[in-house]
Design a protein around this motif. Structure first.
Motif, mmCIF file in Angstrom:
data_model
loop_
_atom_site.group_PDB
_atom_site.id
_atom_site.type_symbol
_atom_site.label_atom_id
_atom_site.label_comp_id
_atom_site.label_asym_id
_atom_site.label_seq_id
_atom_site.Cartn_x
_atom_site.Cartn_y
_atom_site.Cartn_z
ATOM 1 N N LEU A 3 16.980 9.865 -34.635
ATOM 2 C CA LEU A 3 16.773 10.179 -33.227
ATOM 3 C C LEU A 3 16.423 8.921 -32.435
ATOM 4 C CD1 LEU A 3 16.679 12.472 -31.158
ATOM 5 C CD2 LEU A 3 14.247 12.718 -31.620
ATOM 6 N N SER A 4 15.619 8.061 -33.022
ATOM 7 C CA SER A 4 15.260 6.812 -32.358
ATOM 8 C C SER A 4 16.482 5.912 -32.199
ATOM 9 C CB SER A 4 14.183 6.082 -33.170
ATOM 10 O OG SER A 4 13.040 6.890 -33.317
ATOM 11 N N PHE A 5 17.369 5.938 -33.186
ATOM 12 C CA PHE A 5 18.604 5.142 -33.119
ATOM 13 C C PHE A 5 19.381 5.464 -31.849
ATOM 14 C CE2 PHE A 5 23.164 5.790 -33.696
ATOM 15 C CZ PHE A 5 23.610 4.496 -33.880
ATOM 16 N N PHE A 6 19.585 6.747 -31.576
ATOM 17 C CA PHE A 6 20.340 7.143 -30.385
ATOM 18 C C PHE A 6 19.617 6.711 -29.115
ATOM 19 C CE2 PHE A 6 22.176 10.150 -33.469
ATOM 20 C CZ PHE A 6 23.523 9.948 -33.217
ATOM 21 N N PHE A 7 18.309 6.833 -29.109
ATOM 22 C CA PHE A 7 17.516 6.469 -27.929
ATOM 23 C C PHE A 7 17.639 4.974 -27.631
ATOM 24 C CE2 PHE A 7 13.456 5.087 -26.065
ATOM 25 C CZ PHE A 7 13.416 5.880 -24.927
ATOM 26 N N PHE A 8 17.449 4.141 -28.652
ATOM 27 C CA PHE A 8 17.457 2.696 -28.438
ATOM 28 C C PHE A 8 18.859 2.161 -28.164
ATOM 29 C CE2 PHE A 8 13.543 3.060 -31.150
ATOM 30 C CZ PHE A 8 12.662 2.801 -30.117
ATOM 31 N N LEU A 9 19.859 2.722 -28.814
ATOM 32 C CA LEU A 9 21.217 2.251 -28.571
ATOM 33 C C LEU A 9 21.673 2.607 -27.161
ATOM 34 C CD1 LEU A 9 23.385 0.702 -30.083
ATOM 35 C CD2 LEU A 9 24.431 2.880 -30.717
ATOM 36 N N THR A 10 21.236 3.759 -26.660
ATOM 37 C CA THR A 10 21.560 4.138 -25.285
ATOM 38 C C THR A 10 20.892 3.190 -24.290
ATOM 39 O OG1 THR A 10 21.774 6.459 -25.940
ATOM 40 C CG2 THR A 10 21.486 6.008 -23.602
ATOM 41 N N LEU A 11 19.638 2.816 -24.558
ATOM 42 C CA LEU A 11 18.958 1.834 -23.695
ATOM 43 C C LEU A 11 19.700 0.507 -23.681
ATOM 44 C CD1 LEU A 11 15.141 2.326 -24.475
ATOM 45 C CD2 LEU A 11 16.392 3.012 -22.427
ATOM 46 N N TYR A 12 20.171 0.082 -24.849
ATOM 47 C CA TYR A 12 20.912 -1.178 -24.937
ATOM 48 C C TYR A 12 22.189 -1.108 -24.101
ATOM 49 C CZ TYR A 12 24.032 -4.728 -26.853
ATOM 50 O OH TYR A 12 24.922 -5.763 -26.983
ATOM 51 N N MET A 13 22.939 -0.027 -24.241
ATOM 52 C CA MET A 13 24.206 0.090 -23.520
ATOM 53 C C MET A 13 23.992 0.074 -22.009
ATOM 54 S SD MET A 13 26.227 3.014 -25.678
ATOM 55 C CE MET A 13 26.686 2.797 -27.404
ATOM 56 N N GLN A 14 22.993 0.828 -21.533
ATOM 57 C CA GLN A 14 22.821 0.961 -20.087
ATOM 58 C C GLN A 14 21.992 -0.165 -19.465
ATOM 59 O OE1 GLN A 14 21.712 5.455 -20.039
ATOM 60 N NE2 GLN A 14 22.995 5.129 -18.246
ATOM 61 N N ASN A 15 20.918 -0.564 -20.135
ATOM 62 C CA ASN A 15 20.005 -1.525 -19.515
ATOM 63 C C ASN A 15 20.321 -2.983 -19.835
ATOM 64 O OD1 ASN A 15 18.708 0.703 -18.537
ATOM 65 N ND2 ASN A 15 16.978 0.605 -19.941
ATOM 66 N N VAL A 16 20.993 -3.240 -20.956
ATOM 67 C CA VAL A 16 21.349 -4.617 -21.306
ATOM 68 C C VAL A 16 22.807 -4.898 -20.987
ATOM 69 C CG1 VAL A 16 21.516 -6.310 -23.177
ATOM 70 C CG2 VAL A 16 19.595 -4.715 -23.120
ATOM 71 N N GLU A 17 23.692 -4.004 -21.395
ATOM 72 C CA GLU A 17 25.126 -4.223 -21.194
ATOM 73 C C GLU A 17 25.652 -3.645 -19.893
ATOM 74 O OE1 GLU A 17 27.162 -6.159 -23.661
ATOM 75 O OE2 GLU A 17 25.032 -6.648 -23.580
ATOM 76 N N GLY A 18 24.841 -2.842 -19.194
ATOM 77 C CA GLY A 18 25.243 -2.314 -17.891
ATOM 78 C C GLY A 18 26.287 -1.220 -17.937
ATOM 79 N N TYR A 19 26.342 -0.465 -19.040
ATOM 80 C CA TYR A 19 27.284 0.651 -19.117
ATOM 81 C C TYR A 19 26.909 1.719 -18.091
ATOM 82 C CZ TYR A 19 29.139 -0.841 -23.726
ATOM 83 O OH TYR A 19 29.736 -1.513 -24.749
ATOM 84 N N SER A 20 27.922 2.339 -17.495
ATOM 85 C CA SER A 20 27.668 3.505 -16.638
ATOM 86 C C SER A 20 27.330 4.692 -17.537
ATOM 87 C CB SER A 20 28.927 3.829 -15.825
ATOM 88 O OG SER A 20 29.980 4.249 -16.690
ATOM 89 N N PRO A 21 26.756 5.759 -16.972
ATOM 90 C CA PRO A 21 26.449 6.926 -17.808
ATOM 91 C C PRO A 21 27.664 7.465 -18.558
ATOM 92 C CG PRO A 21 25.318 7.119 -15.716
ATOM 93 C CD PRO A 21 26.207 5.918 -15.607
ATOM 94 N N ILE A 22 28.819 7.537 -17.879
ATOM 95 C CA ILE A 22 29.989 8.100 -18.548
ATOM 96 C C ILE A 22 30.517 7.170 -19.635
ATOM 97 C CG2 ILE A 22 31.704 7.162 -16.921
ATOM 98 C CD1 ILE A 22 33.146 9.905 -17.184
ATOM 99 N N ARG A 23 30.430 5.865 -19.403
ATOM 100 C CA ARG A 23 30.889 4.927 -20.423
ATOM 101 C C ARG A 23 29.962 4.957 -21.637
ATOM 102 N NH1 ARG A 23 31.337 -1.714 -20.028
ATOM 103 N NH2 ARG A 23 32.361 -1.994 -22.059
ATOM 104 N N ALA A 24 28.654 5.059 -21.385
ATOM 105 C CA ALA A 24 27.710 5.157 -22.498
ATOM 106 C C ALA A 24 27.958 6.426 -23.300
ATOM 107 C CB ALA A 24 26.273 5.134 -21.970
ATOM 108 N N GLY A 25 28.247 7.513 -22.590
ATOM 109 C CA GLY A 25 28.529 8.760 -23.291
ATOM 110 C C GLY A 25 29.786 8.675 -24.131
ATOM 111 N N LEU A 26 30.854 8.124 -23.565
ATOM 112 C CA LEU A 26 32.120 8.014 -24.292
ATOM 113 C C LEU A 26 32.010 7.065 -25.483
ATOM 114 C CD1 LEU A 26 34.618 7.931 -21.284
ATOM 115 C CD2 LEU A 26 34.308 9.776 -22.948
ATOM 116 N N ALA A 27 31.099 6.107 -25.408
ATOM 117 C CA ALA A 27 30.932 5.166 -26.521
ATOM 118 C C ALA A 27 30.511 5.872 -27.801
ATOM 119 C CB ALA A 27 29.899 4.101 -26.149
ATOM 120 N N TYR A 28 29.902 7.061 -27.657
ATOM 121 C CA TYR A 28 29.443 7.805 -28.832
ATOM 122 C C TYR A 28 30.520 8.717 -29.428
ATOM 123 C CZ TYR A 28 24.576 6.413 -28.131
ATOM 124 O OH TYR A 28 23.409 5.689 -28.025
#
Length: 485
Positions: free
Chosen positions: A284-309
């Motif tokens: 569960l922590s894996f999903f939380f931290f990887l989502t933070l990385y995608m959105q807050n570090v790499e600047g993924y939009s919500p839909i791009r972060a979702g599709l990445a999974y």
């Protein structure tokens, strides 16, 4: 040998229904993650207050799980499933219409109560409905696949809904599914028989267990903000410990206990639950931290972060689909151990996060490896945790397994968030740029997640090794007399 019930149309519909209940409950633990920035902006959450949108659900889900499982055994599984679904659907509707931060958090707390009633009732119905030959093994395979898929699909759905109709639809999407579930439950399951009143119903035990679990999860969720050594954190965790120890003493001395301690005499049950707890702490922590990385570090939009999974959902499905066949050959224990080990390797591959990293070469390989191992582990543990459990305690065993999952999630997020924050602050003080400092903190957290999943693999060595459902039923019959005492 009687015909397989699962091969009938009715059997397939019941399995789909029960897995749908599990999916709905589990997906709501992650579907709000991608929507959090939009929720914060619209409802004016503080930074500290925002964590209660995901954590509020986790708090009551884990806190009331044991009570929900016992209620299913005592008052009727169908009855409790219906009650929980109604509560869950109404709370979701209220959350979608919430116009203040307090109303949304309140709705999430009530949602968790509904889920705590739904989940153990559904799992115990699955356990008692599919009993012959390989039916229950296949049913647990489907259940394990749903458990593995839910986190990834939740993030994917959250991204699509947030970038589409808006964040409120991560709540509005639930009521229509609740209506479908209710219609199907009324059609597929006969009404529960009249329940004989339980003399001396363990209300004291219910209060102690629920209050202890609530305070434990609350303390774990708040610890990163308050500080692990702060007086409030120590008081909360110590208070939870006192309540839970008092609960155990009460259970030993009451005539009709909420949690008959004899259930822990079933060999391998404790190991299976601890494997689930520690493994979910990492997953569960894996999903939380990887989502933070995608959105807050790499600047993924919500839909791009979702599709990445999306590849994760495919890989989990492959692992979970393969697991029942491998279990039939080698048993649940090797599959659980190997699944956890493979998942740990996948998470570790992701731990080298950097700014401007590549998705194809930096994220995708580790995500796929992790997801395949996750599918194997969840199927094997769902089967092993129910091996040797008498039918009359199916709801209790289901509640224990799911409570392990929720407490594990809270524990993992609390501990690994503290690790991430400590590393982030250290990097910032050293003059590292914010994006690079955040990537470093998340990398440390993911390394800790990998270590947790390795520990789950080691603990899984102590679980029971079951090759078939016929074997599991024989174990349940042999231990039934032990469990009664």
């Amino acid at each position: 040998m009687s015909a397989s019930f699962l091969s009938t149309g009715r059997g397939k519909v019941i399995l789909l229904l029960l897995c749908g209940v599990a999916f709905l409950d589990l997906v709501d633990a992650s579907i709000v993650n991608v929507a959090l920035p939009s929720i914060r902006k619209d409802l004016h959450f503080s930074t500290q207050g925002l964590q209660w949108v995901p954590s509020g659900y986790l708090l009551t889900y884990g806190g009331f799980m044991l009570l929900g499982g016992r209620a299913a055994d005592l008052f009727g599984r169908r009855r409790v499933l219906i009650t929980g679904t109604v509560v869950f659907g109404l709370a979701s509707l209220a959350g979608g219409f919430a116009d203040t931060a307090g109303l949304l958090v309140g709705a999430r707390l009530v949602q968790g109560v509904g889920a705590a009633l739904m989940m153990p009732a559904a799992l115990s119905l699955l356990t008692t409905t599919f009993k012959e030959g390989s039916d229950r093994t296949k049913a647990f395979g489907a259940w394990g696949a749903v458990a593995g898929l839910a986190s990834a699909v939740g993030v994917l759905a959250g991204g699509l809904l947030t970038d589409g109709p808006g964040w409120r639809w991560v709540m509005f999407v639930n009521p229509p599914f609740c209506v479908l579930i209710l219609v199907a439950v009324f059609r597929m399951f006969e009404a529960d028989g009249k329940r004989v009143a339980v003399k001396g119903l363990d209300l004291v035990g219910a209060f102690l267990a629920t209050a202890g679990m609530l305070l434990l999860v609350f303390g774990l969720v708040k610890a990163p903000d308050q500080g692990w050594g702060s007086g409030r954190t120590v008081l909360e965790l110590a208070g939870a410990g006192v309540l839970l120890v008092t609960f155990i003493v009460n259970e030993r001395n009451t005539r009709d206990p909420l949690l008959p301690l004899s259930v822990f005499r079933i060999r391998g049950l404790v190991a299976a639950n601890v494997t689930q707890l520690v493994g979910v702490a990492g997953f569960l922590s894996f999903f939380f931290f990887l989502t933070l990385y995608m959105q807050n570090v790499e600047g993924y939009s919500p839909i791009r972060a979702g599709l990445a999974y999306l590849p994760i959902t495919v890989a989990v499905g492959i692992g979970a689909g393969l697991a029942p066949k491998v279990v039939a050959r080698v048993g649940t224990r090797p599959v659980a151990v190997v699944g956890a080990a493979v998942a740990a390797v996948g998470i570790y591959l992701l731990a080298g996060l950097k700014v401007h990293g590549s998705y194809d070469s930096g994220l995708l390989p580790g995500m796929v490896v992790m997801a395949f191992g996750l599918g194997l582990l969840f199927v094997a543990i769902a089967t092993a945790a129910n091996a040797g459990v008498p039918q009359r305690q199916a709801g209790l065993a289901a509640a224990l397994l799911n409570a392990s999952q929720q407490v594990g999630g809270a524990l993992g997020l609390a501990i690994f968030a503290a690790i991430s924050t400590a590393r982030l602050n250290h990097e910032l003080k050293s003059g590292v740029r914010p994006a690079a400092a955040m990537a470093s903190g998340l990398s440390w957290a993911l390394t800790a997640c990998a270590v947790a999943v390795v520990c789950a693999a080691v603990i899984a060595l102590r679980t029971r090794n079951v090759h078939s459902e016929a074997e599991a039923e024989a174990l349940a019959g042999a231990e039934d007399l032990v469990a009664v005492n």
